[in-house]
Design a protein around this motif. Structure first.
Motif, PDB file in Angstrom:
ATOM      1  N   ARG A 145     -22.166 -41.507 -32.565  1.00 40.89           N
ATOM      2  CA  ARG A 145     -20.746 -41.380 -32.893  1.00 40.89           C
ATOM      3  C   ARG A 145     -20.560 -40.789 -34.273  1.00 40.89           C
ATOM      4  NH1 ARG A 145     -17.873 -46.967 -30.878  1.00 40.89           N
ATOM      5  NH2 ARG A 145     -18.686 -46.819 -28.762  1.00 40.89           N
ATOM      6  N   ALA A 146     -21.563 -40.995 -35.125  1.00 42.61           N
ATOM      7  CA  ALA A 146     -21.502 -40.500 -36.496  1.00 42.61           C
ATOM      8  C   ALA A 146     -22.905 -40.122 -36.950  1.00 42.61           C
ATOM      9  CB  ALA A 146     -20.927 -41.571 -37.423  1.00 42.61           C
ATOM     10  N   GLN A 160     -23.302 -48.016 -47.012  1.00 39.14           N
ATOM     11  CA  GLN A 160     -21.861 -47.853 -47.216  1.00 39.14           C
ATOM     12  C   GLN A 160     -21.324 -46.671 -46.415  1.00 39.14           C
ATOM     13  OE1 GLN A 160     -19.793 -50.092 -48.883  1.00 39.14           O
ATOM     14  NE2 GLN A 160     -18.349 -48.897 -47.680  1.00 39.14           N
ATOM     15  N   LEU A 163     -20.913 -47.758 -42.815  1.00 38.69           N
ATOM     16  CA  LEU A 163     -19.700 -48.573 -42.665  1.00 38.69           C
ATOM     17  C   LEU A 163     -18.453 -47.692 -42.698  1.00 38.69           C
ATOM     18  CD1 LEU A 163     -20.586 -51.632 -44.942  1.00 38.69           C
ATOM     19  CD2 LEU A 163     -20.555 -51.557 -42.439  1.00 38.69           C
ATOM     20  N   ASP A 164     -18.423 -46.755 -43.628  1.00 39.08           N
ATOM     21  CA  ASP A 164     -17.273 -45.840 -43.740  1.00 39.08           C
ATOM     22  C   ASP A 164     -17.126 -44.980 -42.481  1.00 39.08           C
ATOM     23  OD1 ASP A 164     -16.874 -46.869 -46.283  1.00 39.08           O
ATOM     24  OD2 ASP A 164     -17.690 -45.115 -47.321  1.00 39.08           O
ATOM     25  N   ALA A 165     -18.261 -44.466 -41.988  1.00 43.66           N
ATOM     26  CA  ALA A 165     -18.226 -43.586 -40.811  1.00 43.66           C
ATOM     27  C   ALA A 165     -17.686 -44.312 -39.583  1.00 43.66           C
ATOM     28  CB  ALA A 165     -19.625 -43.033 -40.531  1.00 43.66           C
ATOM     29  N   LEU A 166     -18.001 -45.598 -39.474  1.00 50.11           N
ATOM     30  CA  LEU A 166     -17.548 -46.387 -38.324  1.00 50.11           C
ATOM     31  C   LEU A 166     -16.269 -47.162 -38.625  1.00 50.11           C
ATOM     32  CD1 LEU A 166     -20.946 -47.763 -36.967  1.00 50.11           C
ATOM     33  CD2 LEU A 166     -19.602 -45.847 -36.089  1.00 50.11           C
ATOM     34  N   GLU A 167     -15.760 -46.994 -39.852  1.00 56.27           N
ATOM     35  CA  GLU A 167     -14.536 -47.683 -40.294  1.00 56.27           C
ATOM     36  C   GLU A 167     -14.661 -49.194 -40.143  1.00 56.27           C
ATOM     37  OE1 GLU A 167     -11.236 -45.794 -38.332  1.00 56.27           O
ATOM     38  OE2 GLU A 167     -11.672 -43.869 -39.267  1.00 56.27           O
ATOM     39  N   LEU A 168     -15.813 -49.723 -40.619  1.00 53.95           N
ATOM     40  CA  LEU A 168     -16.078 -51.163 -40.581  1.00 53.95           C
ATOM     41  C   LEU A 168     -15.962 -51.729 -41.996  1.00 53.95           C
ATOM     42  CD1 LEU A 168     -19.184 -51.293 -38.222  1.00 53.95           C
ATOM     43  CD2 LEU A 168     -16.831 -51.925 -37.672  1.00 53.95           C
ATOM     44  N   LYS A 169     -15.509 -52.942 -42.084  1.00 55.12           N
ATOM     45  CA  LYS A 169     -15.377 -53.646 -43.367  1.00 55.12           C
ATOM     46  C   LYS A 169     -16.459 -54.716 -43.459  1.00 55.12           C
ATOM     47  CE  LYS A 169     -11.526 -51.565 -44.588  1.00 55.12           C
ATOM     48  NZ  LYS A 169     -11.906 -50.172 -44.640  1.00 55.12           N
TER      49      LYS A 169
END
Length: 171
Positions: A145-146, A160, A163-169
């Motif tokens: 996906r990314a 990081q 996390l940013d690529a998958l929009e996870l916190k």
């Protein structure tokens, strides 16, 4: 959907295990590596399996390890570098959030060096790594996906970026 929160794919030495462990820590979940699963189940290193039983047998073990981990594991999962070679494994990855960790050949040589524990890079590693990547790059991209480049980044920066690529916190 059940299964892993994140699945990491990419070539040997790219840092899937290191980044996977960091992601698991940040997300408050468990980390699992299919290569480690195979070593634990077989009681010997992957290089030994290649030598004793050949690559086709190792790929069978890998296919089973991927299937089992995708079904059982809910945390962060790292797959061995060649796991994406198997059609059925690629099909099983389709519904999961897969991230391809990429690196260029110079970075690969820096990280893997002339490591004899890597059976597919035992002779002329730079050339063999290029050939492996030419055969595999499109498969990594197909399941992902990314894509996150790891060149000149610390494991923390790569985690990081995932996390940013998958929009996870973080947890």
């Amino acid at each position: 959907m059940t299964g892993p929160q994140i699945v990491l794919v990419g070539p040997m030495g790219v840092g899937k295990s290191t980044v996977g462990a960091l992601l698991a820590e940040r997300l408050g979940t468990a980390f699992r590596d299919t290569d480690a699963d195979i070593v634990a189940a077989q009681g010997r290193e992957i290089a030994e399996i290649f030598v004793d039983e050949g690559e086709p047998r190792f790929r069978e073990l890998e296919r089973e390890a991927v299937r089992t981990a995708l079904a059982e594991h809910a945390g962060i999962l790292a797959l061995g570098g060649g796991a994406i070679l198997d059609d059925s494994s690629r099909a099983l990855l389709a519904p999961h959030p897969v991230v391809y960790l990429s690196m260029d050949v110079e970075e690969a040589v820096k990280r893997t060096g002339l490591n004899q524990a890597r059976p597919l890079l035992s002779v002329n590693p730079r050339k063999q790594w290029r050939e492996l990547m030419n055969a595999r790059r499109h498969l990594y991209a197909e399941v992902a996906r990314a894509v996150v480049a790891t060149d000149d980044r610390t494991p923390e920066e790569v985690a990081q970026a995932v996390l940013d690529a998958l929009e996870l916190k973080e947890a």
